[in-house]
Design a protein around this motif. Sequence first.
Motif, PDB file in Angstrom:
ATOM      1  N   GLY A 103       9.006  12.443   2.388  1.00 23.99           N
ATOM      2  CA  GLY A 103       8.928  12.007   0.998  1.00 23.99           C
ATOM      3  C   GLY A 103       7.597  11.322   0.726  1.00 23.99           C
ATOM      4  N   PRO A 104       7.537  10.016   0.953  1.00 25.29           N
ATOM      5  CA  PRO A 104       6.296   9.295   0.670  1.00 25.29           C
ATOM      6  C   PRO A 104       5.111   9.813   1.501  1.00 25.29           C
ATOM      7  N   GLY A 105       5.381  10.310   2.702  1.00 27.84           N
ATOM      8  CA  GLY A 105       4.276  10.773   3.545  1.00 27.84           C
ATOM      9  C   GLY A 105       3.818  12.179   3.199  1.00 27.84           C
ATOM     10  N   GLY A 106       4.682  12.956   2.525  1.00 24.91           N
ATOM     11  CA  GLY A 106       4.299  14.304   2.112  1.00 24.91           C
ATOM     12  C   GLY A 106       4.131  15.293   3.248  1.00 24.91           C
ATOM     13  N   MET A 107       4.702  14.997   4.424  1.00 24.15           N
ATOM     14  CA  MET A 107       4.568  15.931   5.554  1.00 24.15           C
ATOM     15  C   MET A 107       5.923  16.565   5.840  1.00 24.15           C
ATOM     16  N   LEU A 108       5.999  17.892   5.727  1.00 25.48           N
ATOM     17  CA  LEU A 108       7.257  18.589   5.995  1.00 25.48           C
ATOM     18  C   LEU A 108       7.458  18.672   7.499  1.00 25.48           C
TER      19      LEU A 108
ATOM     20  N   LEU B  52      -0.437   5.530   1.815  1.00 32.45           N
ATOM     21  CA  LEU B  52       0.203   6.754   2.301  1.00 32.45           C
ATOM     22  C   LEU B  52       0.566   7.660   1.131  1.00 32.45           C
ATOM     23  N   ARG B  53       1.134   7.056   0.084  1.00 33.08           N
ATOM     24  CA  ARG B  53       1.516   7.881  -1.062  1.00 33.08           C
ATOM     25  C   ARG B  53       0.295   8.400  -1.806  1.00 33.08           C
ATOM     26  N   ALA B  54      -0.757   7.577  -1.839  1.00 31.20           N
ATOM     27  CA  ALA B  54      -2.000   8.048  -2.456  1.00 31.20           C
ATOM     28  C   ALA B  54      -2.521   9.252  -1.683  1.00 31.20           C
TER      29      ALA B  54
END
Lengths: 233, 607
Positions: free
Chosen positions: B352-357, B483-485
Amino acid sequence: MLEIRRLRAGYGRATVLFDLDLVLNAGEVTVLLGRNGAGKSTTLKSVMGLVQPTSGEIVFEGKRIDSLAPYRIARLGLGYVPEERRIFTDLTVDQNLEVGRRPPRPDVPEWTADRVFSLFPHLAAARSRAAARLSGGEQKMLAISRTLMGNPSVLLLDEPSEGLAPLIVEHMARTIIELKRTGLAVLLCEQNLRFARRVADRAYVIETGQVRYGGTLAGLEADSTLRGGYLSI
Amino acid sequence: MSGSAILLQFLNGLAGASSLFLLAAGLSLIFGVTRIVNFAHGSLYMLGMYLAVWLSESVGFWPSALTAALAVAALGAAIEMSLLRRLYPVPELLQLLATFALVLIARDFALWAWGPEDLLGPRAPGLEDAVEIAGGRFPEYDLFLIVVGPLVLAALHLLLTRTRWGILVRAATQDRDMAGALGVNQKWLFTEVFALGALLAGLGGALSVPREPANLTIDLSVLSDAFVVVVVGGLGSIPGAFLAALLIAEVKAFAIGLGFSKATLVVEFIVMAAVLVLRPWGLLGREAAPLRGPAALEPPLALPSRNVLRALLALAAALALVPLLSRGYALVLLSDVLVFALFAVSLHFITGPGGMLSFGHAAYFGLGAYGAGLLLLRAGAPMEAALVLAPLAAGIGALAFGWFCVRLSGVYLAMLTLAFAQIVWSVAFQWDAFTGGSNGLIGVWPSAWLASRTAYYYLTLGACLAGIAILWRVLYSPFGYALRASRDSPLRAGAIGIDVRAQQWAAFTLAGLAAGIAGALYAFSKGSISPETLSVPRSVDALVMVLLGGIQTLTGPAWGAALFTWLQDSASREFDYWRAVLGAVILALVLALPGGVGGLLGGRSTR
Ligand SMILES: Nc1ncnc2c1ncn2[C@@H]1O[C@H](COP(=O)(O)OP(=O)(O)OP(=O)(O)O)[C@@H](O)[C@H]1O
Ligand SMILES: [Mg+2]
């Protein structure tokens, strides 16, 4: 033969076109003029189904096309040449033409690779070259040729003169006039008023997604506020 | 090794490369045009194998291999038309999950149809013998396989460069929308490409029948091999897939030939690491256009209100009171819920916040579990020390694998996480002497003072709530914002001085550590550890928990974990084919509610 009625379209939540009306007659060259970001390209993309209209109608030869998929619109006889060219750089010139090739249509003379090359002799020498290795002007010619291979009856041409050397611009103008003589209707976007004047029968001026003027080029040039306010030249 | 042994080993590698190439080429073709990484590709291979063995009993090997490949192609076309067509507009994570649902269904189908035992296939008639090569004996069939790879490469090359169909496929691979605007009907093109990819996978499976028995775990093992090949060769490049298949297969063959058969996975991993460091987009790959992130339009994560915090505190207090009411099965189930809540929250932290699947998060859960078990049983450490140190093993694993993962993004990253998880699983599964192999470890019990259900429940409650609270707190620290940025706009984040990779690496490691805590707690609560603890389906369980709860919410993953654990607990007792049921549920979620679940993910349909 192509009519746009109260078209509203945009990207995501941002609306770009506001109730735009426009008519393209058979065998005629019509130019869309307007500043950067006015919505010219968006108009062409909406006709082609690449941008989904939120309301309004697009009618081609009496048939609503505004909810069709792009490939269906293309098969009806609308040919689109994007501003960014979008040629398939991995393919050769010949292969790019092959992608555009469609079966002949009864009402328009069939386009073949040879006929395209007689229009753009530059390309003939580069037939088996990877399209990535063509110059910018050649890529533009290839983009037009590729679309012509689909035997369209209407050509949507986005900024054909953009970024071209003066000599090539002149060649492009003659080509468009030539295409018109074969019976093709052309709707083109331009920022270059001189080029527009050379090829077009009628003009629309678009500003912030609305039509500000529709009529002859002479009428447009007579109106100094329009010329000064909305056009770059 | 003598010269002739080297030659024979080399030929052996070539033979192995062929099936691998067929599989990877299909995967690459499908991804090129549809932009979907087909996680069910290994399952198509597996079905090809089973079908070929099964059909060979009545029609003989050669016709059965061909029929099996064609049947798998037809199945591929059916899957594309019924399922994938609806998936093109949804976010990547849902696409991957839906194809993974097919893995679950296919495996249970094979279990139902052909049983759990390995199925030995026939030899290939006409090629049963071995020939003399350089003083050694080499199977004729392997020589045939050596020829198949280059033949298929040549055929694909001709197809893609000399036929109108191939040219259209390449055009659509480069610019789908433009091909559409030129009148190309992508719908059928996609179906045809998928069928071709499935044909290659099915053929690869069918042709491997004389070399190895059909079995139920081959789907994920060949899938991760194919991912390694595709990552090494460059996604979308057929010649790249060929080169990489050769490289990987040769490396494997020589590792086995030199007597390191247990180390093949490690060697494979080192090769992949080296290639990725030198050429991040693979040997013949090109830098990918930035793929649509999983959360392109996510609203900002709001700071929980006072009321929400109060409710959470009240919930924690209520959980602490449960042992007063019940000391039975409810406590066991609640412990599981807590463990999986921490596991799901740690996965949510990076996806989610990290954007890594990540499709391999169970690797860190399992490293924690195995770390605890091995420290206790093999190193003789006290249970308390094992519990504290085991998560560090997971953290170190995440640190090492994360270094590679953060170099990639989107589906590439997902593929890599899955490949790593599969490597960890294989080590645990194969290393009988150390990890107990397929039986796992038993006798992993807590110390006497923690042995009662209630005591262990309080330990689990304390550790999991603390872990979850820390992860949530971190999200609202400057690190969490950075991290979200980095997820929302890597370029701009970089421009304002955020080291995007370092942020993601740290997040990956922290999440691995937290998953390790969950894993260690889980090990001691069950008393035993099986390789299933760190299998890829376990990773997918965690993704489903996150999705059930909603990836855009803070507390959602914890609710998702509770719901999932409870559902699994009841359903796995009711149905023999629980995995297939889970797969069907995932498909239903993705298909019936593309707006629902997809909307949660911020998906936008595009034409
Ligand atoms: N893909 C897109 N996504 C979001 N907004 C877009 C997109 N393409 C164009 N726009 C926006 O839509 C508006 C109209 O763009 P459009 O390309 O139609 O203008 P134009 O008249 O063709 O201008 P130009 O002369 O620069 O080509 C602009 O404000 C532009 O920023
Ligand atoms: Mg434009």
